[in-house]
Design a protein around this motif. Structure first.
Motif, PDB file in Angstrom:
ATOM      1  N   LEU A   1       8.838  62.299  20.478  1.00  0.00           N
ATOM      2  CA  LEU A   1       8.109  62.695  21.682  1.00  0.00           C
ATOM      3  C   LEU A   1       8.222  64.198  21.926  1.00  0.00           C
ATOM      4  O   LEU A   1       7.244  64.865  22.305  1.00  0.00           O
TER       5      LEU A   1
ATOM      6  N   THR B   1      11.459  53.130  16.829  1.00  0.00           N
ATOM      7  CA  THR B   1      11.148  51.817  17.413  1.00  0.00           C
ATOM      8  C   THR B   1      11.553  50.698  16.475  1.00  0.00           C
ATOM      9  O   THR B   1      12.122  49.683  16.892  1.00  0.00           O
TER      10      THR B   1
ATOM     11  N   VAL C   1       8.623  58.300  16.011  1.00  0.00           N
ATOM     12  CA  VAL C   1       8.588  57.291  17.075  1.00  0.00           C
ATOM     13  C   VAL C   1       8.515  55.893  16.465  1.00  0.00           C
ATOM     14  O   VAL C   1       9.217  54.959  16.916  1.00  0.00           O
TER      15      VAL C   1
ATOM     16  N   VAL D   1      13.081  58.306  18.671  1.00  0.00           N
ATOM     17  CA  VAL D   1      11.920  58.204  19.569  1.00  0.00           C
ATOM     18  C   VAL D   1      11.830  59.443  20.456  1.00  0.00           C
ATOM     19  O   VAL D   1      10.753  60.044  20.605  1.00  0.00           O
TER      20      VAL D   1
END
Length: 316
Positions: free
Chosen positions: A157, A279, A275, A153
């Protein structure tokens, strides 16, 4: 680490990889140094993709034959396909960095093919070790999945934030270290990695390129390998999907090199994929996202990003 694949299937996989690399190296040596055109790159890309799909079909048959279950075979084949697609997608980011390295060192187009071939062999060996270690860690310490997920994640980002920004190797710490450790010639000496200047044996710029390509793959392997463990814990599927994605990297490089400007927004899509996968990994004990859904999400993100890129591509 348990795998659904019988021992003979591991042997078949290793034999296919060795044969594929041998054929590729034989073709490379016969062709010699030459510029790889779009048609040749497209042809070889289709060959590698076709080989991957044929292996997946064979894998499906082998699982069905050993388990007697079509449902299990379908599930495992889908895991391979999803993992392959994720690894192939993330390999695109490798390629953009390779382009940056080749441009920075002004590597003649005729020499790039050999560099990529050596890089592919190194990547296969490296990833095999990392996958086996990663599989052992997950089997011994289940909580490490959450660490991998959080890392993906954060990486996604960071990739989104860095997408579209001008990159440069000038301040790269690995490059600075290499230059301090090794005396390097200012000029290429054909495809040689070492040359002699003033009676001293020194490295050529091509050797520096090989080192940076290897370091790049180490960095990207840290991202891509945890991503596929979010899809499956079977070491055979993790390894085979990774290796088959890597085998086509050389051809895909020359294909994307010609169309890099048309995929200028692809990093945003890759960031979203990381991401999503991260998750999924962190939610594995709360809610398990089906493999078919993961495949659909990854495909949708790639298609949307490619359409988005093509519509906003700068005129050339």
């Amino acid at each position: 680490m348990e795998s659904i694949a019988p021992l003979w299937l591991w042997v078949v996989f290793v034999a296919i990889v060795i044969a594929a690399l041998f054929i590729d190296f034989v073709v490379l040596s016969k062709q010699g140094s030459h510029v790889v055109g779009v048609k040749e790159a497209l042809r070889w890309s289709l060959v590698w993709v076709a080989l991957s799909f044929m292996f997946n079909a064979f894998f499906w048959w082998a699982v069905k034959d050993s388990t007697g279950s079509t449902e299990i075979a379908n599930e495992k084949a889908l895991e391979f396909l999803t993992g392959y697609l994720i690894e192939k997608s993330l390999a695109v980011d490798n390629i953009f960095v390779f382009l940056l390295i080749f441009t920075y060192f002004a590597v003649p187009a005729a020499y790039q093919k050999r560099v990529l071939m050596i890089g592919i062999v190194g990547a296969i060996v490296l990833r095999t070790v990392m996958i086996l270690v990663g599989g052992w860690l997950i089997s011994e310490f289940h909580w490490i999945l959450y660490v991998f997920g959080a890392f993906l994640v954060l990486t996604g980002l960071k990739m989104w934030w860095a997408a579209g920004k001008e990159e440069s190797l000038e301040d790269n710490p690995a490059l600075k270290l290499l230059r301090k450790v090794l005396p390097v010639s200012k000029n290429f000496d054909g495809e040689k990695f070492w040359t002699v200047e003033n009676g001293k044996r020194i490295a050529t710029p091509l050797f520096m390129v090989i080192c940076l390509v290897g370091l790049t793959d180490v960095i990207f392997a840290v991202d891509s390998i945890p991503a596929i463990f979010a899809i499956t814990k079977d070491p055979f599927i993790v390894l085979t999907s990774n290796v088959f994605a890597i085998l086509g990297l050389r051809a895909m490089f020359f294909l994307l090199q010609a169309a890099a400007s048309r995929f200028h927004l692809l990093n945003y899509g890759l960031a979203v994929i990381l991401v999503f996968i991260g998750t999924k990994m962190m939610l594995i004990d709360v809610f398990k996202i089906p493999v078919a859904v993961s495949l659909g999400v990854v495909l949708s993100i790639l298609v949307i990003t490619m359409i988005w890129s093509s519509k906003t591509a700068p005129n050339t």
